[in-house]
Design an enzyme around this catalytic site. Structure first.
Site, PDB file in Angstrom:
ATOM      1  N   THR A  23      38.434  46.016  31.582  1.00 54.30           N
ATOM      2  CA  THR A  23      37.244  45.173  31.483  1.00 54.30           C
ATOM      3  C   THR A  23      36.095  45.973  30.879  1.00 54.30           C
ATOM      4  O   THR A  23      36.197  47.180  30.653  1.00 54.30           O
ATOM      5  CB  THR A  23      36.817  44.655  32.869  1.00 54.30           C
ATOM      6  N   ASN A  24      34.975  45.269  30.645  1.00 54.44           N
ATOM      7  CA  ASN A  24      33.795  45.908  30.041  1.00 54.44           C
ATOM      8  C   ASN A  24      33.219  47.024  30.898  1.00 54.44           C
ATOM      9  O   ASN A  24      32.461  47.855  30.411  1.00 54.44           O
ATOM     10  CB  ASN A  24      32.711  44.858  29.785  1.00 54.44           C
ATOM     11  N   ARG A  81      31.697  37.618  28.840  1.00 58.56           N
ATOM     12  CA  ARG A  81      33.038  37.058  28.735  1.00 58.56           C
ATOM     13  C   ARG A  81      33.165  35.755  29.532  1.00 58.56           C
ATOM     14  O   ARG A  81      33.608  34.736  28.998  1.00 58.56           O
ATOM     15  CB  ARG A  81      34.079  38.066  29.253  1.00 58.56           C
ATOM     16  N   ILE A  82      32.792  35.784  30.799  1.00 61.48           N
ATOM     17  CA  ILE A  82      32.938  34.590  31.628  1.00 61.48           C
ATOM     18  C   ILE A  82      31.936  33.517  31.212  1.00 61.48           C
ATOM     19  O   ILE A  82      32.279  32.330  31.133  1.00 61.48           O
ATOM     20  CB  ILE A  82      32.769  34.931  33.125  1.00 61.48           C
ATOM     21  N   ARG A 119      44.366  49.518  36.392  1.00 61.37           N
ATOM     22  CA  ARG A 119      43.870  48.985  35.120  1.00 61.37           C
ATOM     23  C   ARG A 119      44.796  49.484  34.002  1.00 61.37           C
ATOM     24  O   ARG A 119      45.104  50.667  33.935  1.00 61.37           O
ATOM     25  CB  ARG A 119      42.436  49.439  34.866  1.00 61.37           C
ATOM     26  N   SER A 154      36.419  36.488  43.214  1.00 60.03           N
ATOM     27  CA  SER A 154      36.848  37.239  42.023  1.00 60.03           C
ATOM     28  C   SER A 154      38.087  36.593  41.418  1.00 60.03           C
ATOM     29  O   SER A 154      38.747  35.752  42.032  1.00 60.03           O
ATOM     30  CB  SER A 154      37.183  38.681  42.408  1.00 60.03           C
ATOM     31  N   CYS A 155      38.427  37.016  40.209  1.00 60.63           N
ATOM     32  CA  CYS A 155      39.608  36.473  39.544  1.00 60.63           C
ATOM     33  C   CYS A 155      40.869  36.791  40.335  1.00 60.63           C
ATOM     34  O   CYS A 155      41.760  35.934  40.474  1.00 60.63           O
ATOM     35  CB  CYS A 155      39.709  37.010  38.119  1.00 60.63           C
ATOM     36  N   THR A 210      40.503  47.671  44.642  1.00 57.72           N
ATOM     37  CA  THR A 210      40.183  46.251  44.552  1.00 57.72           C
ATOM     38  C   THR A 210      39.872  45.736  45.950  1.00 57.72           C
ATOM     39  O   THR A 210      40.535  46.129  46.921  1.00 57.72           O
ATOM     40  CB  THR A 210      41.346  45.433  43.952  1.00 57.72           C
ATOM     41  N   HIS A 216      45.946  45.116  36.316  1.00 52.58           N
ATOM     42  CA  HIS A 216      44.803  44.371  35.774  1.00 52.58           C
ATOM     43  C   HIS A 216      44.433  44.834  34.377  1.00 52.58           C
ATOM     44  O   HIS A 216      44.401  46.033  34.085  1.00 52.58           O
ATOM     45  CB  HIS A 216      43.592  44.555  36.708  1.00 52.58           C
TER      46      HIS A 216
END
Length: 481
Positions: free
Chosen positions: A323-324, A140-141, A374, A292-293, A351, A320
């Site tokens: 994510t994968n 993704r990134i 999440r 991190s984001c 986190t 959040h």
């Protein structure tokens, strides 16, 4: 500042539409031939459509309470094309407002000359030679960083994406699969340009940029010099190695010089939030982390608040996007709760972002706690900051301070601002800021404040990574005004 209300809105729209359309080739020429990037209050105009340009102007009304339009910015853009400019970032929106406030009947060209004087006849370049960049991993990134590097290629004399390193996939046409994932994205839309697949040479041609696809299972298998790549910065998007020992494997590859990690680094690795502590980057640094984001999202806001009010202590709750790392449906996962179906559940998890803030802002060490939830959305997250400030304020005063910070401070690349009562998460897909401050959600009671900050945890973070990457290799643009 306000413009007279038009007698005929349709006629006014068509006239402004024509001006925006006329700007496009001028903005493109400035970028290709002079490496000048044009903005309206931080919104990039390079490679944007007519409607995108018009929406960028409309944005100014929301945050500045004025009626800046294409009638005001077109003469500024036109004047720029008449100057012999060197590399620069120029905000024509802010120049137009300054001209209206301070021009006093001056000639537009003379005014623009005076305000971008440092870029006229400049032969200074951000870099003496183009910098080779390699993406290690293409998830993704990695794909979003690739899009950004291609978009920012300009005249080709700054950052150049030269190669992407991946493991060989199971599909017979692996390269075609990789190209397809770059070409079409369910969240961020289609690639802005063309992609040519050269399977014979394991190469993707992205808007004319030849990018070698190197198949390898580990850094030890790669020799970049065999592909004409030298002194490269490797952007590790895999997150497999996060300490110095692991990331140093990249430096042993012929042709690699430095590494930047798109995840929080461990041990003594510098964790950099661009705009906050990128001053710690030195020419001698071989390995850096872009944090991190979430750390990138909350640190700029905390920095701004700390400077104005002080922060005694607080709690950060991150809502959040999944994510994968999570499972699509219930299945085994080594982490607590993360094994449950991501698209069906809110999942409480931990986190490290709150503690990681202290790596960029040591003054906040031990003052913040944090947790994460999440939620069943694929992108865009929110950080809720519940803070005890060093002095009392009001909702109105704090919001006005954050608006000024977002528009006119050195943090304007990191903090965006919205005062719309109707925005939701999908409205922030594609945001290039580390976060967007939602003023309508602010709650202040004396020195207690609850603040809501949206962030595109994919694209906004990727923009921060690229800013770190530019800083790491010494790219520095003159910025006007």
């Amino acid at each position: 500042m306000s413009r007279p209300k038009p007698d005929d809105y349709f006629k006014d729209w068509k006239e402004r539409e024509a001006l925006a359309e006329s700007m496009i080739p001028m903005i493109g020429t400035l970028n290709r031939e002079n490496n000048v990037s044009v903005y309206v209050y931080g919104k990039p105009l390079v490679n944007r459509s007519v409607i995108d340009i018009m929406k960028a102007h409309r944005f100014v009304r929301q945050v500045e309470s004025n009626e800046l339009s294409e009638f005001e910015t077109f003469p500024i853009v036109e004047a720029l094309t008449k100057l012999d400019l060197g590399h620069a970032h120029i905000d024509v929106g802010q120049l137009a407002v300054r001209f209206m406030e301070e021009g006093n009947g001056a000639d537009v060209l003379d005014f623009v000359k005076a305000n971008v004087e440092g870029a006229i006849d400049s032969t200074d370049k951000p870099l003496a030679e183009p910098q080779d960049v390699v993406l290690y991993g293409f998830g993704r990134i990695g794909r979003l960083v690739a899009r950004l590097l291609i978009e920012k290629a300009g005249s080709g004399d700054v950052l150049r994406l030269r190669a992407i390193v991946v493991r060989k996939g199971k599909a017979e046409s692996d390269l075609v699969k990789r190209a397809s994932l770059l070409r079409r994205d369910s969240i961020h839309g289609s690639f802005k340009g063309t992609i040519r697949v050269d399977e014979e040479n394991d190469t993707l041609v992205l808007n004319g940029n030849e990018v070698k696809i190197i198949y390898a299972n580990s850094p030890s298998e790669v020799d970049y010099t065999a592909h004409g790549i030298h002194n490269a910065i490797v952007v590790d998007n895999t997150g497999v190695w996060r300490d110095e020992a692991g990331l140093s494997q990249h430096l042993e590859c012929p042709g690699a010089a430095k590494v930047i990690l798109t995840a929080p680094g461990k041990g003594d690795i510098k964790n950099v939030v661009y705009g906050i502590n990128n001053n710690v980057i030195t020419p001698d640094d071989k390995i850096l982390s872009a944090a991190s984001c979430t750390t990138n999202a909350i640190t700029p806001v905390l920095k701004a608040l700390m400077d104005e009010y002080g922060v005694e202590h607080g709690h950060v709750e991150t809502v959040h996007a999944y994510t994968n790392d999570q499972n699509l449906i219930d299945n085994y996962h080594k982490g607590d709760r993360r094994g449950r179906g991501a698209a069906m559940n809110m999942v409480i998890t931990e986190t490290g972002a709150a503690k990681a803030v202290a790596k960029a802002l040591p003054e906040l060490k031990g003052k913040l706690t944090g947790n994460a939830i999440r939620v069943p959305t694929p992108n865009v997250s929110m950080a809720i900051l519940n803070l005890n400030l060093g002095k009392e304020t009001t909702t109105e005063e704090l919001n006005e301070y954050m608006r000024e910070t977002a528009l006119h401070s050195p943090l304007r690349q990191q903090i965006d601002f919205t005062n719309s009562p109707e925005v939701v998460s999908t409205d922030f897909v594609g945001s290039r800021h580390a976060c967007v401050f939602d003023s309508r959600a602010t709650i202040v009671d004396g020195n207690n404040a609850v603040l809501y900050c949206w962030y595109d945890n994919e694209f906004g973070y990727s923009c921060q990574v690229v800013r770190c990457l530019e800083d790491m290799c010494g790219v520095s643009y003159k910025m006007f005004p």
